[in-house]
Each structure stands twice: as structure tokens, then as C-alpha cells.
Design an enzyme around this catalytic site. Structure first.
Site, PDB file in Angstrom:
ATOM      1  N   LYS A  79      -7.195   1.669  -3.295  1.00 34.14           N
ATOM      2  CA  LYS A  79      -6.962   1.324  -1.810  1.00 34.14           C
ATOM      3  C   LYS A  79      -7.160   2.495  -0.832  1.00 34.14           C
ATOM      4  O   LYS A  79      -7.495   2.261   0.234  1.00 34.14           O
ATOM      5  CB  LYS A  79      -5.848   0.819  -1.739  1.00 34.14           C
ATOM      6  CG  LYS A  79      -5.112   0.539  -0.311  1.00 34.14           C
ATOM      7  CD  LYS A  79      -6.071  -0.935   0.044  1.00 34.14           C
ATOM      8  CE  LYS A  79      -5.753  -1.155   1.758  1.00 34.14           C
ATOM      9  NZ  LYS A  79      -4.312  -1.806   1.573  1.00 34.14           N
ATOM     10  N   LYS A 108      -0.348   5.425   8.126  1.00 32.58           N
ATOM     11  CA  LYS A 108       0.528   5.845   7.222  1.00 32.58           C
ATOM     12  C   LYS A 108      -0.415   5.520   6.024  1.00 32.58           C
ATOM     13  O   LYS A 108      -0.218   6.677   5.035  1.00 32.58           O
ATOM     14  CB  LYS A 108       1.577   4.592   7.185  1.00 32.58           C
ATOM     15  CG  LYS A 108       2.287   4.423   5.832  1.00 32.58           C
ATOM     16  CD  LYS A 108       1.960   3.631   4.400  1.00 32.58           C
ATOM     17  CE  LYS A 108       1.962   2.238   4.956  1.00 32.58           C
ATOM     18  NZ  LYS A 108       1.465   1.443   3.729  1.00 32.58           N
ATOM     19  N   THR A 144       0.849  -1.303   0.038  1.00 34.69           N
ATOM     20  CA  THR A 144       0.141  -0.051  -0.008  1.00 34.69           C
ATOM     21  C   THR A 144       0.782   1.120   0.183  1.00 34.69           C
ATOM     22  O   THR A 144       1.507   1.646   1.046  1.00 34.69           O
ATOM     23  CB  THR A 144      -1.142  -0.103   1.181  1.00 34.69           C
ATOM     24  OG1 THR A 144      -1.863  -1.198   1.326  1.00 34.69           O
ATOM     25  CG2 THR A 144      -1.762   1.261   1.412  1.00 34.69           C
TER      26      THR A 144
END
Length: 289
Positions: free
Chosen positions: A172, A240, A97
Site C-alpha cells: 500500500k 497520514k 492503512t
């Protein structure tokens, strides 16, 4: 069956690579901590490489799953990187990711080497990786996607091409924004029910069958009520991911007022020592205010 490599054997990569081996693919692996790669080989067979380059040599498809943009560059680029071990017309599939920018950056470099690149972040967490039921969101060219999909199906419930390179990462981001809001709403609901002295197991059983139902409720509702968070997708990683969303939103102009607020709540969880707690630990702020 394909000759594949898997770079990065963390809580996601280790079982994902295991599913590839279990389905009969010839797998080579690399991990920054070499002992983990050796343990994987002992359990699943195949071979390990001392560098990403060595592990990637001879592979038709290289899968990668590391921490962030900088981690990704460190294993892909350079004399010992993945690209150095790949040959023309092979495919790098990145499950990290990361930002859409780094996906486009690596795709441009790959094209210079006649290598195909697909950004393919996943959803489903550690349990999804272990059970082989991840959702994979891909960005790249159709022909390369068609080549890797039957192999990625080994550890996935759904593998979908969302558009050109970067589209997987953008999808995502949508996923993480939605989850943040869902978990905060669920936290408030679970805490309210507890304060009202309801039998929360019964509550979850009933409302999960209606319009309020969600994966988070079914899989995290009970543990949230019990104050159990030592598992799952870590708060550090969620922050994050949300940081990536915020950077992208500056470019595309999307407003994320609730997501910014929830990110601050996650910062408070970190301040309580919950860096590695599951994202459902948002309820801890309400249960222990």
C-alpha cells in the site's frame, strides 16, 4: 456462508460490510459512534455490538477498518477489544492503512492466542468500496489467506497475498507513493492545458487513450479542471499515509525526494482549508497561485 464481524463503519467500512451482508454472510458490526452501527443494521440486517469484543464474539472472520495505528490498537487490544472476543483458529483481517510495524505487533499477539492475522489495506477509495471493486493487498500465511479470500471477494475486484505479515502494508505504501507522483504530474498537465486555452474535455478524451492514461486522469481529470474537490480520498488521510511511507523509508533506505516535495504541496492545500478535499486538489495550488 460465514459468520463475520466488521469493526469500523466509516466511508469504506460501511459499504464493505454491506456487501458481505448482501452476499448472504451473517454479519455483526461495531462502530465508535453507535448510531451509525444501528443505522447499518437497519439497512442491512445482522446485529451490532456495544464493543468490538461483543461484535466479534462467534465470528469466524473479523474484518477491521479504522483510521491509524493507534485507532487499530484501541479496537483490537484490551478487555473490550477484538482479540478478547475471538477464539482460537479464527482470523482477523485488518483493512486499515497503517504501518507494517503495527501489523507485525498484532500478528505476534494473535499468535499467542492461536488467532490468525492478515494485514489487508485496500485501494479504490470510497467509490471502490461502494461498488465492491476494491483492490486488497494482503500480508499473512497462505492457509489463512485461502480462508478469507472468498469472503473478501464480496467487496473486491482483486484480493492478492503479497507475502508475510506486513507485506500488504508495504504494498500500500508503494501504491500511495505512485499516486502522489501521478496526481502532481496530472495537476501540472491539466493546468498547462487550461492556460493554453485548450478544450480540456477533448484533451482528456484523447490522451487518456495513450501512454499518459491513468485511473486518476479518467476519474479526476475533468473535476480537476472544474476546480471540484469536495469528494474522494481526503488530503488529511493522504498525508497520514505518506507519513507512514517516510518512516518506512528511513528504515529501508529508499529515497523519496519527489514524494517529500508533494507532501509539502499537500500541506499547502491544508493551509488553504482543503483538509477534506480530494487528493486531486493539488491542482488548486496551480490554478490559484
Amino acid at each position: 456462508m460465514a459468520k463475520v464481524a466488521f469493526i469500523g463503519l466509516g466511508v469504506m467500512g460501511y459499504p464493505m460490510a454491506g456487501h458481505l451482508a448482501a452476499k448472504g454472510h451473517e454479519v455483526s458490526v461495531y462502530n465508535r459512534t453507535h448510531a451509525k452501527a444501528e443505522a447499518w443494521v437497519k439497512e442491512h440486517g445482522g446485529r451490532s455490538g456495544a464493543t468490538p469484543r461483543i461484535a466479534s464474539e462467534g465470528a469466524e472472520i473479523v474484518f477491521c477498518c479504522v483510521g491509524n495505528d493507534d485507532d487499530l490498537r484501541s479496537v483490537v487490544l484490551g478487555d473490550d477489544g477484538i482479540f478478547a472476543g475471538m477464539t482460537a483458529d479464527t482470523v482477523l483481517v485488518d483493512h486499515t492503512t497503517a504501518s507494517a510495524d503495527v501489523a507485525r505487533e498484532l500478528d505476534a499477539i494473535a499468535r499467542e492466542k492461536s488467532i490468525h492475522f492478515i494485514d489487508a489495506p485496500v485501494s479504490g477509495g470510497q467509490a471502490g468500496a461502494e461498488n465492491g471493486v476494491l483492490t486488497v493487498m494482503c500480508g499473512g500465511e497462505q492457509a489463512a489467506f485461502d480462508r478469507i479470500k472468498p469472503v473478501a471477494d464480496c467487496f473486491s475486484r482483486a484480493v492478492t497475498l503479497m507475502g508475510p505479515v506486513g507485506s500488504g502494508q508495504l504494498t500500500k505504501m508503494v501504491n500511495q507513493i505512485a499516486i502522489a507522483g501521478l496526481v502532481q504530474g496530472l495537476s501540472e498537465a491539466m493546468n498547462f492545458g487550461q492556460k493554453a486555452n485548450l478544450d480540456m474535455e477533448k484533451v482528456i478524451d484523447v490522451i487518456s487513450k495513450g501512454a499518459a492514461g491513468s485511473w486518476q486522469m479518467e476519474n479526476r481529470g475533468s473535476t480537476m479542471c472544474q476546480g471540484e474537490f469536495e469528494f474522494g480520498f481526503a488530503v488529511d488521510w493522504m498525508r497520514k499515509d505518506l507519513g507512514i511511507c517516510f518512516e518506512e523509508s528511513k528504515r529501508n533506505g529508499a529515497r523519496l525526494p519527489v514524494t517529500h516535495l508533494i507532501d509539502q504541496f499537500y500541506a499547502q492545500v491544508q493551509a488553504r482549508g482543503g483538509n477534506r478535499w480530494d487528493t486531486s486538489s493539488l491542482v488548486h495550488l496551480l490554478q490559484n497561485d
